[in-house]
Design a protein around this motif. Structure first.
Motif, short mmCIF file in Angstrom:
data_model
loop_
_atom_site.label_atom_id
_atom_site.label_comp_id
_atom_site.label_asym_id
_atom_site.label_seq_id
_atom_site.Cartn_x
_atom_site.Cartn_y
_atom_site.Cartn_z
N GLY A 12 0.85 -1.19 0.00
CA GLY A 12 0.00 0.00 0.00
C GLY A 12 0.87 1.23 0.00
N PHE A 13 0.67 2.12 -0.97
CA PHE A 13 1.52 3.32 -1.10
C PHE A 13 0.80 4.57 -0.59
N VAL A 14 1.56 5.39 0.10
CA VAL A 14 1.07 6.74 0.46
C VAL A 14 2.13 7.73 0.01
N PHE A 15 1.72 8.75 -0.75
CA PHE A 15 2.67 9.70 -1.34
C PHE A 15 2.50 11.09 -0.73
N GLN A 16 3.52 11.89 -0.89
CA GLN A 16 3.48 13.28 -0.44
C GLN A 16 2.35 14.05 -1.14
N GLN A 17 2.19 13.79 -2.45
CA GLN A 17 1.19 14.54 -3.25
C GLN A 17 -0.17 13.87 -3.27
N PHE A 18 -0.42 12.92 -2.41
CA PHE A 18 -1.69 12.19 -2.25
C PHE A 18 -2.02 11.29 -3.45
N ASN A 19 -1.79 11.81 -4.69
CA ASN A 19 -2.05 11.02 -5.91
C ASN A 19 -3.46 10.46 -5.97
N LEU A 20 -4.46 11.30 -5.66
CA LEU A 20 -5.85 10.87 -5.79
C LEU A 20 -6.34 11.19 -7.20
N ALA B 278 -6.02 8.80 0.97
CA ALA B 278 -4.91 8.04 0.40
C ALA B 278 -4.49 6.90 1.32
N ILE B 279 -4.53 7.14 2.62
CA ILE B 279 -4.17 6.08 3.58
C ILE B 279 -5.21 4.96 3.53
N ALA B 280 -6.48 5.35 3.47
CA ALA B 280 -7.55 4.34 3.37
C ALA B 280 -7.36 3.51 2.10
N ARG B 281 -7.01 4.18 1.00
CA ARG B 281 -6.77 3.46 -0.27
C ARG B 281 -5.59 2.49 -0.12
N ALA B 282 -4.55 2.93 0.60
CA ALA B 282 -3.37 2.07 0.78
C ALA B 282 -3.69 0.82 1.59
#
Ligand code: ADP
Ligand code: ADP
Length: 233
Positions: A88-96, A153-157
């Motif tokens: 599961g990835f979490v990025f600085q720019q959220f990437n939603l 983004a965390i939920a997606r990860a």
């Protein structure tokens, strides 16, 4: 049990016939339910290492066993499959995805996992509840604050129940108060049994982790238990 086992990982980039060695022999184990901060100066190889850990790239030499799979010599297709299942990835720019709602963004990994729509949305909603954002499920990213976007983004990860959460400067775009809220969520994720590796250059952020690994010049300079570990609940 090792989630990550790295043995003498080397990675070079080739610019024409010039070799730029970036990782110069990294050997490392990260066990289930560890919480690790990866630090080091700019250019020390953090992103390169994270790309390898996240199965976005393979090492030039050395072996990487991720949850029992040797991923160091895999072809791109197999690597992508492992990545989708295990990371599961979490990025600085959220990437939603800007056109999708919070709920739909969280459900994306489940599309690739082949799960039907009804079950996807149910699982995604359960994850939004975990990050306390169920009341924003129908909002699009531009209707959410930075901290709320990062919670999506965390939920997606987390939605695929991956064996490893990788976060690259997850608070890099957030103010101090919001950063602390996000770190509390990572603390809760860790407390519920997940394995977390996060890159940060901020000591205050790293102090939320249990173990701090410092890279310098492509090698591990230090790897120690964090005595200043900030307990979150
Ligand atoms: P950090 O994340 O610690 O700043 P990086 O892993 O991004 O370090 O970079 C380490 C070194 O590798 C730097 O000198 C960078 O310029 C170089 N580098 C990173 N990615 C590439 C690439 N795709 N091609 C060539 N050189 C790269
Ligand atoms: P940096 O740490 O240098 O600021 P990023 O955090 O933007 O770089 O990206 C780190 C790596 O993750 C890059 O190699 C990038 O190609 C990759 N990446 C970025 N977004 C995604 C995504 N949505 N899915 C998979 N890989 C991604």
């Amino acid at each position: 049990k090792s989630v990550i086992h790295l043995e003498e990982i080397r990675k070079s980039y080739y610019l024409g016939k010039n070799e730029l060695p970036v990782l110069k022999g990294v050997t490392l184990d990260i066990f289930k339910n560890e919480y690790v901060a990866l630090m080091g100066p700019s250019g020390s190889g953090k992103s390169t290492l994270m790309n390898i850990l996240g199965c976005l790239d393979t090492p030039t030499s050395g072996s990487y066993i991720l949850s029992g799979h040797d991923v160091s010599k895999m072809e791109d297709n197999d690597l992508a499959r492992v990545r989708g299942k295990e990371i599961g990835f979490v990025f600085q720019q959220f990437n939603l995805m800007p056109r999708l709602t919070a709920l739909e963004n969280v459900a994306i990994p489940l599309i690739y996992a082949g799960i039907g729509k009804k079950e996807r949305l149910e699982k995604a909603m359960a994850m939004l509840e975990k990050v306390k954002l169920e009341n924003r499920a129908d909002h699009k990213p531009n209707e959410l604050s930075g901290g709320q976007c990062q919670r999506v983004a965390i939920a997606r990860a987390l939605v695929n129940d991956p064996s490893l959460i990788l976060a690259d400067e997850p608070t890099g775009n957030l103010d101090t108060k919001t950063s602390i809220e996000i770190m509390d969520i990572f603390g809760a994720i860790h407390a519920s049994g997940n394995t977390v590796v996060l890159v940060t250059h901020e000591e205050d952020i790293a102090d939320h982790a249990r173990r701090i690994i410092r890279l310098r010049d492509g090698v591990i300079e230090s790897d120690r238990i964090n005595q200043k570990y900030v307990v979150t609940n």
